[in-house]
Write a protein that holds these residues in place. Structure first.
Motif, PDB file in Angstrom:
ATOM      1  N   PRO A   2       0.831  -1.213   0.000  1.00 24.55           N
ATOM      2  CA  PRO A   2       0.000   0.000   0.000  1.00 24.55           C
ATOM      3  C   PRO A   2       0.860   1.257   0.000  1.00 24.55           C
ATOM      4  O   PRO A   2       1.982   1.250   0.501  1.00 24.55           O
ATOM      5  CB  PRO A   2      -0.789  -0.133   1.303  1.00 24.55           C
ATOM      6  N   ASP A   3       0.325   2.323  -0.591  1.00 22.29           N
ATOM      7  CA  ASP A   3       1.032   3.606  -0.564  1.00 22.29           C
ATOM      8  C   ASP A   3       0.245   4.589   0.295  1.00 22.29           C
ATOM      9  O   ASP A   3      -0.765   4.234   0.883  1.00 22.29           O
ATOM     10  CB  ASP A   3       1.266   4.135  -1.972  1.00 22.29           C
ATOM     11  N   GLU A   4       0.702   5.819   0.363  1.00 26.90           N
ATOM     12  CA  GLU A   4       0.092   6.805   1.252  1.00 26.90           C
ATOM     13  C   GLU A   4      -1.334   7.173   0.886  1.00 26.90           C
ATOM     14  O   GLU A   4      -2.077   7.678   1.709  1.00 26.90           O
ATOM     15  CB  GLU A   4       0.965   8.052   1.333  1.00 26.90           C
ATOM     16  N   THR A   6      -3.588   4.958   0.008  1.00 29.25           N
ATOM     17  CA  THR A   6      -4.442   3.810   0.300  1.00 29.25           C
ATOM     18  C   THR A   6      -5.409   4.156   1.426  1.00 29.25           C
ATOM     19  O   THR A   6      -5.004   4.653   2.472  1.00 29.25           O
ATOM     20  CB  THR A   6      -3.585   2.593   0.719  1.00 29.25           C
ATOM     21  N   ILE A   8      -7.563   3.658   4.549  1.00 35.13           N
ATOM     22  CA  ILE A   8      -7.513   2.791   5.730  1.00 35.13           C
ATOM     23  C   ILE A   8      -8.884   2.750   6.399  1.00 35.13           C
ATOM     24  O   ILE A   8      -9.420   1.699   6.702  1.00 35.13           O
ATOM     25  CB  ILE A   8      -6.458   3.286   6.740  1.00 35.13           C
ATOM     26  N   THR A  15      -6.697   8.170   4.919  1.00 32.46           N
ATOM     27  CA  THR A  15      -5.730   7.427   4.121  1.00 32.46           C
ATOM     28  C   THR A  15      -4.556   6.972   4.993  1.00 32.46           C
ATOM     29  O   THR A  15      -4.369   7.457   6.113  1.00 32.46           O
ATOM     30  CB  THR A  15      -5.178   8.288   2.977  1.00 32.46           C
ATOM     31  N   LEU A  16      -3.772   6.081   4.442  1.00 31.35           N
ATOM     32  CA  LEU A  16      -2.595   5.590   5.144  1.00 31.35           C
ATOM     33  C   LEU A  16      -1.627   6.732   5.438  1.00 31.35           C
ATOM     34  O   LEU A  16      -1.040   6.796   6.513  1.00 31.35           O
ATOM     35  CB  LEU A  16      -1.900   4.503   4.310  1.00 31.35           C
ATOM     36  N   CYS A  49     -11.571  -1.671   9.996  1.00 31.37           N
ATOM     37  CA  CYS A  49     -10.283  -1.025   9.744  1.00 31.37           C
ATOM     38  C   CYS A  49      -9.292  -1.218  10.884  1.00 31.37           C
ATOM     39  O   CYS A  49      -8.122  -0.918  10.736  1.00 31.37           O
ATOM     40  CB  CYS A  49     -10.468   0.456   9.464  1.00 31.37           C
ATOM     41  N   GLY A  53      -8.782  -5.032   8.209  1.00 33.33           N
ATOM     42  CA  GLY A  53      -8.874  -4.204   7.013  1.00 33.33           C
ATOM     43  C   GLY A  53     -10.281  -4.196   6.438  1.00 33.33           C
ATOM     44  O   GLY A  53     -11.037  -5.138   6.627  1.00 33.33           O
ATOM     45  N   ASP A  57      -8.123  -7.548   3.913  1.00 38.28           N
ATOM     46  CA  ASP A  57      -6.837  -7.695   3.246  1.00 38.28           C
ATOM     47  C   ASP A  57      -5.656  -7.369   4.149  1.00 38.28           C
ATOM     48  O   ASP A  57      -4.512  -7.397   3.710  1.00 38.28           O
ATOM     49  CB  ASP A  57      -6.790  -6.813   1.999  1.00 38.28           C
ATOM     50  N   ILE A  59      -4.882  -4.513   5.364  1.00 35.85           N
ATOM     51  CA  ILE A  59      -4.508  -3.100   5.294  1.00 35.85           C
ATOM     52  C   ILE A  59      -5.367  -2.380   6.328  1.00 35.85           C
ATOM     53  O   ILE A  59      -6.512  -2.043   6.072  1.00 35.85           O
ATOM     54  CB  ILE A  59      -4.703  -2.543   3.872  1.00 35.85           C
TER      55      ILE A  59
END
Length: 73
Positions: A2-4, A6, A8, A15-16, A49, A53, A57, A59
């Motif tokens: 995942p990147d920033e 993504t 959450i 976002t992440l 969350c 996730g 997943d 995340i």
């Protein structure tokens, strides 16, 4: 990986990247620390969350805390 950008927490559109900045700024070490804070709302509506996730997943908030602790983000 995942990147920033993504997502959450879908309930609060967190976002992440946003979560990682919050974790770093407030030296967060547990999910309970995030849930206890009223300034940053994340993970309080549905429980997906927190650990498994939104899409089951992995995340999640727990993953984000681990990634920040290890210096991945």
């Amino acid at each position: 990986m995942p990147d920033e950008s993504t997502m959450i927490c879908y309930c609060h559109d967190v976002t992440l990247g946003q979560l990682a900045r919050y974790i770093k700024e407030h030296k967060i070490s547990t999910i309970a620390d995030i849930l206890a804070n009223t300034d940053f709302v994340c993970g309080d509506t549905c429980e997906n969350c927190r650990e498994e996730g939104y899409n089951n997943d992995g995340i999640s908030i727990a993953m984000a805390i681990g990634m920040v602790k290890r210096g991945y983000i």
